[in-house]
Design a protein around this motif. Structure first.
Motif, short mmCIF file in Angstrom:
data_model
loop_
_atom_site.label_atom_id
_atom_site.label_comp_id
_atom_site.label_asym_id
_atom_site.label_seq_id
_atom_site.Cartn_x
_atom_site.Cartn_y
_atom_site.Cartn_z
N VAL A 115 26.61 47.65 18.96
CA VAL A 115 25.86 47.06 18.07
C VAL A 115 25.23 45.64 18.65
CG1 VAL A 115 25.53 46.30 15.97
CG2 VAL A 115 27.04 48.17 16.24
N VAL A 116 24.06 45.52 18.78
CA VAL A 116 23.20 44.29 19.41
C VAL A 116 22.71 43.57 18.36
CG1 VAL A 116 21.83 43.78 21.44
CG2 VAL A 116 23.00 45.98 21.50
N VAL A 117 23.35 42.44 18.20
CA VAL A 117 22.76 41.39 17.24
C VAL A 117 21.58 40.96 18.00
CG1 VAL A 117 23.99 39.55 18.07
CG2 VAL A 117 23.31 39.68 15.52
N THR A 118 20.55 40.46 17.31
CA THR A 118 19.13 39.78 17.81
C THR A 118 19.79 38.61 18.36
OG1 THR A 118 18.26 40.78 15.97
CG2 THR A 118 16.89 39.23 17.13
N PRO A 119 19.45 38.07 19.41
CA PRO A 119 19.62 36.97 20.31
C PRO A 119 19.40 35.56 19.45
CG PRO A 119 18.49 38.49 21.74
CD PRO A 119 18.47 39.09 20.26
N TYR A 120 20.51 34.86 19.41
CA TYR A 120 20.37 33.77 18.46
C TYR A 120 20.42 32.32 19.47
CZ TYR A 120 25.39 34.57 19.80
OH TYR A 120 26.62 34.65 20.00
N TYR A 121 20.31 31.29 18.49
CA TYR A 121 19.96 30.02 19.00
C TYR A 121 18.54 29.53 19.49
CZ TYR A 121 21.15 25.26 20.74
OH TYR A 121 20.87 23.72 20.69
N TYR A 122 18.33 30.27 20.50
CA TYR A 122 16.83 30.12 21.03
C TYR A 122 15.85 31.12 20.12
CZ TYR A 122 18.54 27.28 24.94
OH TYR A 122 19.24 26.35 25.89
N PRO A 123 14.71 30.61 19.66
CA PRO A 123 13.81 31.22 19.08
C PRO A 123 13.16 32.32 20.11
CG PRO A 123 12.91 29.16 19.22
CD PRO A 123 14.34 29.10 19.59
N ILE A 124 12.95 33.50 19.78
CA ILE A 124 12.30 34.29 21.00
C ILE A 124 11.22 35.24 20.28
CG2 ILE A 124 14.60 34.77 22.08
CD1 ILE A 124 14.79 37.48 20.78
N ASP A 125 10.20 35.62 21.05
CA ASP A 125 8.91 36.51 20.52
C ASP A 125 9.32 37.89 20.34
OD1 ASP A 125 8.80 36.80 23.17
OD2 ASP A 125 6.68 35.62 23.30
N GLU A 126 8.35 38.63 20.10
CA GLU A 126 8.46 40.17 20.38
C GLU A 126 8.83 40.59 21.64
OE1 GLU A 126 6.05 43.49 18.18
OE2 GLU A 126 5.06 42.88 20.06
N THR A 127 8.03 40.12 22.65
CA THR A 127 8.18 40.62 23.93
C THR A 127 9.57 40.25 24.77
OG1 THR A 127 5.79 40.26 24.56
CG2 THR A 127 7.51 40.33 26.47
N ALA A 128 9.96 38.88 24.31
CA ALA A 128 11.62 38.91 24.56
C ALA A 128 12.54 39.78 24.01
CB ALA A 128 12.06 37.52 24.18
N ALA A 129 12.26 39.79 22.60
CA ALA A 129 13.29 40.96 21.94
C ALA A 129 13.14 42.29 22.62
CB ALA A 129 12.84 40.87 20.28
N PRO A 150 18.74 37.73 10.52
CA PRO A 150 17.92 36.73 10.84
C PRO A 150 18.57 35.39 9.98
CG PRO A 150 16.88 38.16 9.18
CD PRO A 150 17.82 38.78 9.77
N SER A 151 19.16 35.43 8.87
CA SER A 151 19.58 33.98 8.41
C SER A 151 20.77 33.39 9.45
CB SER A 151 20.43 34.52 7.04
OG SER A 151 21.70 35.26 7.27
N LYS A 152 21.30 34.15 10.19
CA LYS A 152 22.25 33.66 11.20
C LYS A 152 21.68 33.40 12.68
CE LYS A 152 26.12 33.30 8.32
NZ LYS A 152 25.24 33.63 7.27
N THR A 153 20.65 34.51 12.99
CA THR A 153 20.36 34.24 14.33
C THR A 153 19.10 33.27 14.46
OG1 THR A 153 18.81 36.15 13.95
CG2 THR A 153 21.16 36.58 14.70
N GLY A 154 18.35 33.24 13.38
CA GLY A 154 17.06 32.53 13.54
C GLY A 154 16.11 33.38 13.87
N ASN A 155 16.31 34.65 14.32
CA ASN A 155 15.37 35.57 14.81
C ASN A 155 14.96 36.66 13.89
OD1 ASN A 155 14.07 34.09 17.24
ND2 ASN A 155 16.34 34.31 17.95
N GLU A 156 13.98 36.89 13.22
CA GLU A 156 13.47 38.08 12.40
C GLU A 156 12.72 39.01 13.15
OE1 GLU A 156 12.01 39.01 8.09
OE2 GLU A 156 11.87 37.18 8.78
N LEU A 157 13.02 40.32 12.97
CA LEU A 157 12.22 41.36 13.65
C LEU A 157 11.12 41.79 12.69
CD1 LEU A 157 15.18 43.42 15.46
CD2 LEU A 157 13.69 42.05 16.48
N SER A 158 10.01 42.10 13.43
CA SER A 158 8.94 42.40 12.43
C SER A 158 8.93 43.85 12.43
CB SER A 158 7.54 42.06 13.05
OG SER A 158 7.31 42.86 13.93
N LEU A 159 8.21 44.49 11.40
CA LEU A 159 8.32 45.84 11.37
C LEU A 159 7.74 46.60 12.46
CD1 LEU A 159 7.25 46.29 7.63
CD2 LEU A 159 9.61 46.97 8.58
N GLU A 160 6.52 46.15 13.14
CA GLU A 160 5.68 46.40 14.52
C GLU A 160 7.04 46.38 15.46
OE1 GLU A 160 3.21 47.98 16.81
OE2 GLU A 160 3.42 47.96 14.88
#
Length: 305
Positions: A115-129, A150-160
């Motif tokens: 299970v891979v949590v979305t990377p956190y602390y630094y904001p990342i864009d779609e390409t990085a995710a 996203p409330s903990k990581t600061g990075n939300e994944l879009s549906l796309e």
């Protein structure tokens, strides 16, 4: 096979469904890791009906354990319950390099999936995710699940972005966004994925919108209650499932008393049949005596202890 509950996605070889508690990491009084008690807690929830276990999630205090300790946790849990239920291990870290290393170590230690949590602390864009998750997918040959919080990581994944991750080969999503419209659309648009409701506030609603299972912190303390919720829903008894959700709300509120994360381990210490999982690891801290006594009273009134 389930009866009336949603079915796992075809992209998920493990077919995750039912209750998958985010099991706790046990520590000795001095803060050192206690692998035996960690395994005992996994046994505790499995013996009470859990359909899988998720060590090293938020309840597993994963940001506070070292890489070597992570491997010990996964090995202890896998040795205890692997072969009975799937073991999906949290491997997330802020860096892709560390996440890949954690994933490989977890597989070597016996994990059935990661299970891979979305990377956190630094904001990342779609390409990085996308690059991050593709690196993990290329590094391990076990099902890989996205942990969306996203409330903990600061990075939300879009549906796309999620659609592209599905094309890349993820097996499913553990969604803790509490964004029901996002979750509902994600399920509609990616029926091949398995979705797990990641908040105790949305166990019954999660099943309603298509989640096949639930990652429930309350299930760490009273797994039998959450299992009954799922089984009632699966049997078509929506009223009973809804009633169990109402009880989960009350227990959830009680567990949130006091310092962050203190409720689950304190509640376990109040159950005579639960293993001793020790304290939280600093800087997290436990409840004071006043909060502990009130939690005991609340759980007693609810029939939990």
């Amino acid at each position: 096979m389930t009866d009336r509950a949603p079915q796992p996605g075809t992209a998920d070889p493990l077919g995750l469904q039912g209750v998958v508690p985010p099991t706790v990491t046990a520590f000795e009084p001095d803060g050192s890791l206690d692998p035996a008690a960690t395994a005992a807690h996994a046994r505790f929830v499995v013996d009470r009906g859990a359909a899988g276990v998720f060590p090293l999630g938020t309840n597993g205090e994963f940001p506070l354990v070292s890489a070597a300790e992570r491997e010990q946790v996964v090995a202890a849990v896998a040795e205890e319950v692997a072969g009975e239920v799937p073991v999906i291990a949290g491997v997330g870290a802020p860096s892709t390099r560390e996440t890949v290393q954690n994933a490989q170590a977890a597989v070597e230690a016996g994990a059935d999936g990661v299970v891979v949590v979305t990377p956190y602390y630094y904001p990342i864009d779609e390409t990085a995710a996308l690059t991050h998750y593709r690196r993990v997918l290329a590094a391990v040959d076990v099902p890989t699940y996205v942990y969306h919080i996203p409330s903990k990581t600061g990075n939300e994944l879009s549906l796309e972005t999620l659609r592209k991750l599905a094309e890349a080969g993820i097996a499913g999503v553990k969604d803790s966004s509490k964004d029901v419209p996002w979750l509902g659309q994600a399920i509609d648009e990616n029926p091949e994925l398995t979705f797990l409701a990641g908040s105790d506030s949305l166990l019954f609603p999660g099943l309603q919108v298509g989640c096949t299972g639930m990652v429930s912190a309350v299930a760490n303390v009273v797994p039998e209650l959450v299992v009954d919720l799922y089984e009632a829903y699966d049997a078509g008894d929506r009223e009973r499932a809804r009633e169990r959700q109402s009880t989960v709300y009350e227990i959830r509120d009680a567990l949130k008393r006091g310092p962050y994360m203190a409720g689950v381990k304190t509640a376990l210490s109040l159950r005579a049949d639960a293993p001793d999982v020790g304290p939280l690891r600093e800087p997290l801290r436990g409840m004071d005596e006043t909060d502990r006594e009130q939690l005991a009273a609340d759980l007693d009134a609810l029939g939990v202890i």
